[in-house]
Design a protein around this motif. Sequence first.
Motif, PDB file in Angstrom:
ATOM      1  N   PRO A  81      -5.831   9.886  10.097  1.00 20.72           N
ATOM      2  CA  PRO A  81      -6.168  11.077   9.304  1.00 20.72           C
ATOM      3  C   PRO A  81      -5.021  11.530   8.414  1.00 20.72           C
ATOM      4  CG  PRO A  81      -5.647  11.695  11.554  1.00 20.72           C
ATOM      5  CD  PRO A  81      -5.658  10.193  11.524  1.00 20.72           C
ATOM      6  N   PRO A  82      -5.302  12.433   7.485  1.00 22.72           N
ATOM      7  CA  PRO A  82      -4.244  12.971   6.619  1.00 22.72           C
ATOM      8  C   PRO A  82      -3.146  13.640   7.441  1.00 22.72           C
ATOM      9  CG  PRO A  82      -6.419  13.577   5.791  1.00 22.72           C
ATOM     10  CD  PRO A  82      -6.627  12.982   7.146  1.00 22.72           C
ATOM     11  N   ASP A  83      -1.938  13.678   6.872  1.00 25.40           N
ATOM     12  CA  ASP A  83      -0.846  14.351   7.569  1.00 25.40           C
ATOM     13  C   ASP A  83      -0.915  15.856   7.331  1.00 25.40           C
ATOM     14  OD1 ASP A  83       0.226  14.875   5.033  1.00 25.40           O
ATOM     15  OD2 ASP A  83       1.628  13.195   5.129  1.00 25.40           O
ATOM     16  N   ALA A  84       0.069  16.581   7.822  1.00 23.99           N
ATOM     17  CA  ALA A  84       0.062  18.041   7.738  1.00 23.99           C
ATOM     18  C   ALA A  84       0.082  18.552   6.301  1.00 23.99           C
ATOM     19  CB  ALA A  84       1.253  18.604   8.507  1.00 23.99           C
ATOM     20  N   ASP A  85       0.545  17.703   5.384  1.00 23.33           N
ATOM     21  CA  ASP A  85       0.583  18.085   3.968  1.00 23.33           C
ATOM     22  C   ASP A  85      -0.656  17.624   3.213  1.00 23.33           C
ATOM     23  OD1 ASP A  85       3.128  19.282   4.214  1.00 23.33           O
ATOM     24  OD2 ASP A  85       4.087  17.306   4.055  1.00 23.33           O
ATOM     25  N   GLY A  86      -1.597  16.995   3.946  1.00 28.04           N
ATOM     26  CA  GLY A  86      -2.821  16.533   3.310  1.00 28.04           C
ATOM     27  C   GLY A  86      -2.697  15.174   2.651  1.00 28.04           C
ATOM     28  N   LYS A  87      -1.584  14.495   2.839  1.00 28.70           N
ATOM     29  CA  LYS A  87      -1.389  13.176   2.232  1.00 28.70           C
ATOM     30  C   LYS A  87      -1.746  12.085   3.231  1.00 28.70           C
ATOM     31  CE  LYS A  87       2.294  14.737  -0.868  1.00 28.70           C
ATOM     32  NZ  LYS A  87       1.411  14.676  -2.045  1.00 28.70           N
ATOM     33  N   ASP A  88      -2.030  10.893   2.719  1.00 25.43           N
ATOM     34  CA  ASP A  88      -2.358   9.781   3.592  1.00 25.43           C
ATOM     35  C   ASP A  88      -1.070   9.145   4.100  1.00 25.43           C
ATOM     36  OD1 ASP A  88      -2.920   6.792   4.173  1.00 25.43           O
ATOM     37  OD2 ASP A  88      -4.896   7.738   4.169  1.00 25.43           O
ATOM     38  N   PRO A  89      -0.840   9.169   5.427  1.00 23.80           N
ATOM     39  CA  PRO A  89       0.422   8.649   5.960  1.00 23.80           C
ATOM     40  C   PRO A  89       0.594   7.150   5.773  1.00 23.80           C
ATOM     41  CG  PRO A  89      -1.072   9.236   7.734  1.00 23.80           C
ATOM     42  CD  PRO A  89      -1.687   9.751   6.472  1.00 23.80           C
ATOM     43  N   VAL A  90      -0.501   6.410   5.738  1.00 24.12           N
ATOM     44  CA  VAL A  90      -0.400   4.964   5.528  1.00 24.12           C
ATOM     45  C   VAL A  90       0.115   4.675   4.126  1.00 24.12           C
ATOM     46  CG1 VAL A  90      -1.684   2.802   5.366  1.00 24.12           C
ATOM     47  CG2 VAL A  90      -2.185   4.423   7.212  1.00 24.12           C
ATOM     48  N   LEU A  91      -0.464   5.334   3.147  1.00 22.53           N
ATOM     49  CA  LEU A  91      -0.032   5.105   1.770  1.00 22.53           C
ATOM     50  C   LEU A  91       1.370   5.656   1.534  1.00 22.53           C
ATOM     51  CD1 LEU A  91      -3.336   5.815  -0.196  1.00 22.53           C
ATOM     52  CD2 LEU A  91      -2.377   3.625   0.537  1.00 22.53           C
ATOM     53  N   SER A  92       1.703   6.771   2.170  1.00 24.12           N
ATOM     54  CA  SER A  92       3.036   7.347   2.000  1.00 24.12           C
ATOM     55  C   SER A  92       4.123   6.399   2.488  1.00 24.12           C
ATOM     56  CB  SER A  92       3.143   8.674   2.751  1.00 24.12           C
ATOM     57  OG  SER A  92       2.249   9.638   2.223  1.00 24.12           O
ATOM     58  N   GLY A 113     -17.987  14.978   6.226  1.00 24.63           N
ATOM     59  CA  GLY A 113     -17.639  16.368   5.946  1.00 24.63           C
ATOM     60  C   GLY A 113     -17.313  16.604   4.479  1.00 24.63           C
ATOM     61  N   VAL A 114     -16.998  15.533   3.735  1.00 27.02           N
ATOM     62  CA  VAL A 114     -16.680  15.699   2.315  1.00 27.02           C
ATOM     63  C   VAL A 114     -17.894  16.176   1.513  1.00 27.02           C
ATOM     64  CG1 VAL A 114     -14.832  13.981   2.391  1.00 27.02           C
ATOM     65  CG2 VAL A 114     -17.143  13.274   1.729  1.00 27.02           C
ATOM     66  N   TYR A 115     -19.104  16.030   2.069  1.00 24.52           N
ATOM     67  CA  TYR A 115     -20.301  16.489   1.360  1.00 24.52           C
ATOM     68  C   TYR A 115     -20.473  18.007   1.456  1.00 24.52           C
ATOM     69  CZ  TYR A 115     -21.681  11.563   1.217  1.00 24.52           C
ATOM     70  OH  TYR A 115     -21.715  10.204   0.988  1.00 24.52           O
ATOM     71  N   GLY A 116     -19.775  18.636   2.394  1.00 26.23           N
ATOM     72  CA  GLY A 116     -19.891  20.082   2.544  1.00 26.23           C
ATOM     73  C   GLY A 116     -21.205  20.499   3.169  1.00 26.23           C
ATOM     74  N   ASP A 117     -21.696  21.658   2.795  1.00 30.12           N
ATOM     75  CA  ASP A 117     -22.917  22.229   3.374  1.00 30.12           C
ATOM     76  C   ASP A 117     -24.096  22.016   2.435  1.00 30.12           C
ATOM     77  OD1 ASP A 117     -24.741  23.649   4.867  1.00 30.12           O
ATOM     78  OD2 ASP A 117     -24.034  25.608   4.178  1.00 30.12           O
ATOM     79  N   SER A 118     -25.100  21.268   2.889  1.00 28.63           N
ATOM     80  CA  SER A 118     -26.293  21.031   2.070  1.00 28.63           C
ATOM     81  C   SER A 118     -27.469  21.878   2.535  1.00 28.63           C
ATOM     82  CB  SER A 118     -26.686  19.555   2.092  1.00 28.63           C
ATOM     83  OG  SER A 118     -27.156  19.186   3.380  1.00 28.63           O
ATOM     84  N   ARG A 135      -9.815  20.332   6.252  1.00 28.26           N
ATOM     85  CA  ARG A 135      -9.649  18.958   6.721  1.00 28.26           C
ATOM     86  C   ARG A 135     -10.496  17.989   5.890  1.00 28.26           C
ATOM     87  NH1 ARG A 135     -12.674  21.629  10.563  1.00 28.26           N
ATOM     88  NH2 ARG A 135     -14.808  20.838  10.892  1.00 28.26           N
ATOM     89  N   SER A 136     -11.672  18.450   5.432  1.00 24.81           N
ATOM     90  CA  SER A 136     -12.538  17.599   4.608  1.00 24.81           C
ATOM     91  C   SER A 136     -11.989  17.465   3.196  1.00 24.81           C
ATOM     92  CB  SER A 136     -13.953  18.170   4.577  1.00 24.81           C
ATOM     93  OG  SER A 136     -14.512  18.200   5.874  1.00 24.81           O
ATOM     94  N   LYS A 137     -11.402  18.525   2.675  1.00 20.71           N
ATOM     95  CA  LYS A 137     -10.762  18.451   1.355  1.00 20.71           C
ATOM     96  C   LYS A 137      -9.609  17.455   1.375  1.00 20.71           C
ATOM     97  CE  LYS A 137     -11.953  23.209   0.022  1.00 20.71           C
ATOM     98  NZ  LYS A 137     -11.418  24.560  -0.295  1.00 20.71           N
ATOM     99  N   ARG A 138      -8.874  17.457   2.485  1.00 16.58           N
ATOM    100  CA  ARG A 138      -7.769  16.512   2.616  1.00 16.58           C
ATOM    101  C   ARG A 138      -8.278  15.082   2.717  1.00 16.58           C
ATOM    102  NH1 ARG A 138      -3.871  19.835   6.905  1.00 16.58           N
ATOM    103  NH2 ARG A 138      -2.829  21.139   5.325  1.00 16.58           N
ATOM    104  N   LEU A 258     -15.966  26.654  15.510  1.00 11.21           N
ATOM    105  CA  LEU A 258     -16.819  27.446  14.628  1.00 11.21           C
ATOM    106  C   LEU A 258     -17.051  26.734  13.297  1.00 11.21           C
ATOM    107  CD1 LEU A 258     -18.342  30.095  14.190  1.00 11.21           C
ATOM    108  CD2 LEU A 258     -16.200  31.104  13.362  1.00 11.21           C
ATOM    109  N   SER A 259     -16.049  26.023  12.823  1.00 11.63           N
ATOM    110  CA  SER A 259     -16.168  25.370  11.516  1.00 11.63           C
ATOM    111  C   SER A 259     -17.286  24.332  11.484  1.00 11.63           C
ATOM    112  CB  SER A 259     -14.837  24.716  11.128  1.00 11.63           C
ATOM    113  OG  SER A 259     -14.541  23.599  11.959  1.00 11.63           O
ATOM    114  N   PHE A 260     -17.549  23.683  12.622  1.00 12.07           N
ATOM    115  CA  PHE A 260     -18.609  22.678  12.654  1.00 12.07           C
ATOM    116  C   PHE A 260     -19.990  23.314  12.503  1.00 12.07           C
ATOM    117  CE2 PHE A 260     -15.181  20.330  14.779  1.00 12.07           C
ATOM    118  CZ  PHE A 260     -15.250  19.140  14.086  1.00 12.07           C
ATOM    119  N   TRP A 261     -20.113  24.559  12.892  1.00 11.80           N
ATOM    120  CA  TRP A 261     -21.400  25.245  12.798  1.00 11.80           C
ATOM    121  C   TRP A 261     -21.603  25.909  11.427  1.00 11.80           C
ATOM    122  CZ3 TRP A 261     -25.109  25.078  16.613  1.00 11.80           C
ATOM    123  CH2 TRP A 261     -24.718  24.504  17.829  1.00 11.80           C
TER     124      TRP A 261
END
Length: 301
Positions: A81-92, A113-118, A135-138, A258-261
């Motif tokens: 998953p993204p790191d604390a700064d929202g960057k991809d640790p593998v690519l970094s 989650g990138v699709y948001g709420d439909s 987390r989805s924006k990251r 709560l965020s999942f709901w």
Amino acid sequence: MLESLVNRSTPLPKGSKLLVLGGGFSGQHIAALARALGNEAVCSRRQINSQGADVIFDSVNKTIPTNLKLEKFTHLLSSIPPDADGKDPVLSCLEEQLKDMSLKWVGYLSTTGVYGDSKGKWVSEQDSPKPIQLRSKRRLSCEEAWQQTGLPIQILRLPGIYGPGRSAITSICKGNVRMVDKPGQVFSRIHVDDIAGATMHLISLAEKGQKPLIVNIADNVPASNIDVLRFAGKLLDKSLPPLEPFEIAKSKMNPMALSFWQENRRIKNRLLCEELGYQLLHPDYKSGLKDCFKEDLNLKK
């Protein structure tokens, strides 16, 4: 079950070698399937004494493998998953090494989650991402970063992941379930076996030149949490707590729960299952939970 996947999966071409960066629940299942098919697969974990750890990759402590090119990997899957700064640790840490490896296929496990709420409507790969949660924006940012590398990337978007040892069966046995009732709310899911099976299927198609950039990996039946728990309860022959209205239950939820709901969507798998021809081993939560029930019982013996 791994045996069932092996019988329906195609191994990587002879001489292939798969590197899984992030050998967690999904990563280890993918590596296990590749090995069962006769391919060589290597998993990274942050600590060498972790289950399934073949090599160490810990971007936080800068423990980074330096000889990846010498290992002659042909395929790469990242589930980190993204790191604390929202960057991809593998690519970094490894982008230049990866570009120097002549990889044939690169997969990135992302989230639906990138699709948001439909509002409960169906969404597909054709829908524009509209992430709400940080987390989805990251994750979306990391997807975009992978696309910009020029590597042969394929992005696999996953909904809720479950499997043996990590399902409603497990939760009920631990006695920590809540029957939260929010009418109209559904969640899409995918059994970890089908993550592994679909990944190998997509790699096989990519070898033949069929490689859509983004693929949703989800089962056929989005369902409410109540329906899933009730079915698991029947398998276990256990009684469940009474229904708890969401408006009351939410006051006791932590921010993550709560965020999942706060999002409600149904994930289409038409591209994967109809256009690309993957046959789900567990097309719905009932099939998947039966497998979890059987496998969890075997683990206890």
